[in-house]
Design a protein around this motif. Structure first.
Motif, PDB file in Angstrom:
ATOM      1  N   GLY A  44      31.025   2.730  30.749  1.00  0.00           N
ATOM      2  CA  GLY A  44      31.816   2.567  29.546  1.00  0.00           C
ATOM      3  C   GLY A  44      31.060   2.028  28.366  1.00  0.00           C
ATOM      4  N   GLY A  45      29.742   1.892  28.493  1.00  0.00           N
ATOM      5  CA  GLY A  45      28.939   1.321  27.424  1.00  0.00           C
ATOM      6  C   GLY A  45      28.490   2.338  26.394  1.00  0.00           C
ATOM      7  N   SER A  46      28.035   1.848  25.263  1.00  0.00           N
ATOM      8  CA  SER A  46      27.527   2.729  24.211  1.00  0.00           C
ATOM      9  C   SER A  46      26.356   3.549  24.725  1.00  0.00           C
ATOM     10  CB  SER A  46      27.089   1.882  23.013  1.00  0.00           C
ATOM     11  OG  SER A  46      26.525   2.697  22.009  1.00  0.00           O
ATOM     12  N   GLY A  47      26.383   4.856  24.457  1.00  0.00           N
ATOM     13  CA  GLY A  47      25.317   5.750  24.903  1.00  0.00           C
ATOM     14  C   GLY A  47      25.504   6.270  26.309  1.00  0.00           C
ATOM     15  N   GLN A  48      26.499   5.775  27.048  1.00  0.00           N
ATOM     16  CA  GLN A  48      26.772   6.281  28.382  1.00  0.00           C
ATOM     17  C   GLN A  48      27.784   7.420  28.316  1.00  0.00           C
ATOM     18  OE1 GLN A  48      27.912   2.486  30.356  1.00  0.00           O
ATOM     19  NE2 GLN A  48      26.048   2.733  31.566  1.00  0.00           N
ATOM     20  N   TRP A  49      28.070   8.016  29.474  1.00  0.00           N
ATOM     21  CA  TRP A  49      29.106   9.032  29.522  1.00  0.00           C
ATOM     22  C   TRP A  49      30.251   8.571  30.418  1.00  0.00           C
ATOM     23  CZ3 TRP A  49      30.473  11.474  34.123  1.00  0.00           C
ATOM     24  CH2 TRP A  49      29.539  11.456  35.170  1.00  0.00           C
ATOM     25  N   ASN A  50      31.445   9.018  30.067  1.00  0.00           N
ATOM     26  CA  ASN A  50      32.615   8.694  30.879  1.00  0.00           C
ATOM     27  C   ASN A  50      33.473   9.935  31.082  1.00  0.00           C
ATOM     28  OD1 ASN A  50      33.763   8.901  28.334  1.00  0.00           O
ATOM     29  ND2 ASN A  50      34.479   6.782  28.245  1.00  0.00           N
ATOM     30  N   ARG A  51      34.697   9.753  31.564  1.00  0.00           N
ATOM     31  CA  ARG A  51      35.550  10.861  31.997  1.00  0.00           C
ATOM     32  C   ARG A  51      36.588  11.180  30.923  1.00  0.00           C
ATOM     33  NH1 ARG A  51      36.612   7.213  37.191  1.00  0.00           N
ATOM     34  NH2 ARG A  51      36.481   5.768  35.430  1.00  0.00           N
ATOM     35  N   GLN A  75      36.470   8.997  42.639  1.00  0.00           N
ATOM     36  CA  GLN A  75      35.765  10.175  43.160  1.00  0.00           C
ATOM     37  C   GLN A  75      35.440  11.185  42.064  1.00  0.00           C
ATOM     38  OE1 GLN A  75      38.745  11.135  46.163  1.00  0.00           O
ATOM     39  NE2 GLN A  75      37.294  10.667  47.797  1.00  0.00           N
ATOM     40  N   VAL A  76      36.150  11.092  40.941  1.00  0.00           N
ATOM     41  CA  VAL A  76      35.891  12.011  39.833  1.00  0.00           C
ATOM     42  C   VAL A  76      34.459  11.881  39.335  1.00  0.00           C
ATOM     43  CG1 VAL A  76      36.491  12.543  37.429  1.00  0.00           C
ATOM     44  CG2 VAL A  76      38.300  12.214  39.120  1.00  0.00           C
ATOM     45  N   TRP A  77      33.894  10.665  39.368  1.00  0.00           N
ATOM     46  CA  TRP A  77      32.502  10.492  38.920  1.00  0.00           C
ATOM     47  C   TRP A  77      31.578  11.471  39.651  1.00  0.00           C
ATOM     48  CZ3 TRP A  77      31.925   8.094  34.587  1.00  0.00           C
ATOM     49  CH2 TRP A  77      32.591   6.906  34.265  1.00  0.00           C
ATOM     50  N   ASP A  78      31.652  11.451  40.987  1.00  0.00           N
ATOM     51  CA  ASP A  78      30.765  12.316  41.776  1.00  0.00           C
ATOM     52  C   ASP A  78      31.114  13.787  41.596  1.00  0.00           C
ATOM     53  OD1 ASP A  78      29.215  10.244  42.794  1.00  0.00           O
ATOM     54  OD2 ASP A  78      30.538   9.942  44.521  1.00  0.00           O
ATOM     55  N   ALA A  79      32.392  14.081  41.444  1.00  0.00           N
ATOM     56  CA  ALA A  79      32.789  15.471  41.236  1.00  0.00           C
ATOM     57  C   ALA A  79      32.168  16.032  39.959  1.00  0.00           C
ATOM     58  CB  ALA A  79      34.311  15.575  41.185  1.00  0.00           C
ATOM     59  N   ARG A 123      36.104  16.140  32.090  1.00  0.00           N
ATOM     60  CA  ARG A 123      34.724  16.508  31.760  1.00  0.00           C
ATOM     61  C   ARG A 123      33.906  15.263  31.402  1.00  0.00           C
ATOM     62  NH1 ARG A 123      34.623  22.186  30.907  1.00  0.00           N
ATOM     63  NH2 ARG A 123      32.378  21.905  31.143  1.00  0.00           N
ATOM     64  N   PRO A 124      32.606  15.285  31.700  1.00  0.00           N
ATOM     65  CA  PRO A 124      31.745  14.165  31.279  1.00  0.00           C
ATOM     66  C   PRO A 124      31.531  14.217  29.766  1.00  0.00           C
ATOM     67  CG  PRO A 124      30.415  15.889  32.266  1.00  0.00           C
ATOM     68  CD  PRO A 124      31.851  16.315  32.419  1.00  0.00           C
ATOM     69  N   THR A 125      31.767  13.099  29.104  1.00  0.00           N
ATOM     70  CA  THR A 125      31.728  13.064  27.644  1.00  0.00           C
ATOM     71  C   THR A 125      31.095  11.762  27.175  1.00  0.00           C
ATOM     72  OG1 THR A 125      33.835  14.255  27.668  1.00  0.00           O
ATOM     73  CG2 THR A 125      33.112  13.392  25.559  1.00  0.00           C
ATOM     74  N   ASP A 126      30.335  11.824  26.108  1.00  0.00           N
ATOM     75  CA  ASP A 126      29.785  10.621  25.500  1.00  0.00           C
ATOM     76  C   ASP A 126      30.913   9.636  25.207  1.00  0.00           C
ATOM     77  OD1 ASP A 126      27.417   9.323  23.795  1.00  0.00           O
ATOM     78  OD2 ASP A 126      29.248   9.267  22.586  1.00  0.00           O
ATOM     79  N   VAL A 127      30.680   8.364  25.516  1.00  0.00           N
ATOM     80  CA  VAL A 127      31.727   7.353  25.381  1.00  0.00           C
ATOM     81  C   VAL A 127      32.292   7.306  23.966  1.00  0.00           C
ATOM     82  CG1 VAL A 127      32.160   4.861  25.387  1.00  0.00           C
ATOM     83  CG2 VAL A 127      30.949   5.920  27.304  1.00  0.00           C
ATOM     84  N   SER A 128      31.428   7.317  22.971  1.00  0.00           N
ATOM     85  CA  SER A 128      31.901   7.206  21.590  1.00  0.00           C
ATOM     86  C   SER A 128      32.622   8.472  21.145  1.00  0.00           C
ATOM     87  CB  SER A 128      30.740   6.902  20.639  1.00  0.00           C
ATOM     88  OG  SER A 128      29.808   7.959  20.610  1.00  0.00           O
TER      89      SER A 128
END
Length: 274
Positions: free
Chosen positions: A114-121, A80-84, A146-151
Motif C-alpha cells: 500500500g505504499g507509494s510506488g508499490q502496486w495494489n489490487r 489469495q488475489v495477490w498471488d493470482a 488488476r494490479p495497479t499503481d497505488v497512486s
C-alpha cells in the motif's frame, strides 16, 4: 499495442515396451513429435461445450443463460488475489514482474502493498458500487481485479467510466475528472469486458447486490456502473488481444473455473445491451 504471450500446454509422457519383448529403439525418431499448441483455445472450441446452451440466444435470454454458465465459480480469498494477479498479469517480457493496469508499467511482483510506488489490487467494478467491499465473491473476483499503481488506483477511486478529463499522473493516456475515468486506448476494451462480466455474474441471487449497467456517472454506492453507451463503444474499438485471452484462460484453468464470455464473444455485449 502491447506485446503478449501464450500459455503453454502440459504433456504427460508415458513409456511403452514392445509386445515381443525386444528392446525399444534408442535412437530418436526421425521426425520428433511437435510441441502442443501454446495459443489459447479458439472461441469456437468452447461453443460446443462451455457455451453450448447460450448459442443462438440474444437479449435478456442470453444474459440469463450466461449467468447460469459462469456463476458458482471457485472463489478465492482477498489475500489469495495477490498471488493470482502475479500469475494472470505477469509481464511477458519479464517473468519477475507484473504489467500494471492503466499505467502499463512493468514492476516487480514483490513490490505489492500500500505504499507509494508499490502496486495494489484495483477493483475495476468499484467495490462501493454495490457495497461489496473485499468480500469473497465480487470483492475477490479475479476477472475484474488488476494490479495497479497505488497512486493511480487512488486517483481512479470509485469513478464510473466515461470519455474526457485531464491527464492522470503516472498513467499516460488516462484521463479523469470529478466523476469519471477514461483509461488509455490500449485497455478501453478490457475495462468494458470486465464490467460486462460483473453485470452478468452478479444478479442478486447469492447474497450480493444485483450489479447492472446504466448510462450515468456518479452512481455512488448504488449497484450500477456507467456509462453503458461508452463502454459498448470501447468494446468495439479495442477488441480482445492475446494478453486478455491468455488471462481469461488462466483464470478458467487454474483459479476460478469460469470464463469471461465477453472476451470469447465480444459481440454478445451488443446483443444484450446494444
Amino acid at each position: 499495442m502491447r506485446s503478449y504471450f501464450s500459455h503453454a500446454g502440459l504433456t504427460s509422457p508415458t513409456g511403452f515396451s514392445p509386445a515381443d519383448g525386444s528392446e525399444p529403439p534408442t535412437d530418436p525418431p526421425t521426425d520428433p513429435p511437435t510441441d502442443p499448441p501454446t495459443d489459447p483455445p479458439a472461441d469456437g472450441d468452447y461453443d460446443e461445450t462451455y457455451y453450448r446452451s447460450a448459442i443462438g440466444l440474444s437479449g435478456d435470454a442470453l444474459k440469463d443463460e450466461l449467468h447460469e454458465i459462469i456463476d458458482d465459480h471457485t472463489a478465492v480469498s482477498y489475500s489469495q488475489v495477490w498471488d493470482a494477479l502475479k500469475q494472470t498479469d505477469e509481464d511477458p517480457a519479464n517473468s519477475s514482474n507484473v504489467r500494471l493496469f492503466y499505467s502499463g508499467r512493468s514492476q516487480s511482483k514483490d513490490s505489492n502493498g500500500g505504499g507509494s510506488g508499490q502496486w495494489n489490487r484495483e477493483h475495476v467494478w468499484a467495490k462501493s458500487h454495490g457495497d461489496f467491499g473485499n468480500a469473497t465473491g465480487p470483492g475477490t473476483d479475479v476477472h475484474h481485479l488488476r494490479p495497479t499503481d497505488v497512486s493511480v488506483n487512488s486517483a481512479r477511486g470509485n469513478k464510473d467510466f466515461d470519455n474526457g478529463g485531464s491527464p492522470v499522473a503516472g498513467a499516460p493516456g488516462n484521463l479523469t475528472d470529478d466523476d469519471s475515468w477514461e483509461p488509455a486506448d490500449e485497455v478501453k476494451g478490457d475495462v468494458a469486458r470486465m464490467v460486462f462480466y460483473m453485470a452478468v455474474r452478479y444478479e442478486g441471487d447469492d447474497s450480493f447486490a444485483d450489479l447492472e449497467l446504466n448510462d450515468r456517472v456518479s452512481n455512488g454506492s448504488n449497484p450500477y456502473m456507467g456509462r453503458q453507451s461508452v463502454l459498448l463503444e470501447w468494446n468495439a474499438e479495442d477488441p480482445p488481444d492475446a494478453f486478455e485471452q491468455r488471462r481469461n484462460q488462466l483464470i478458467y484453468d487454474e483459479i476460478q473455473g469460469n470464463r469471461n464470455p465477453f472476451i470469447d464473444h465480444p459481440e454478445w455485449a451488443d446483443s444484450i445491451w446494444g
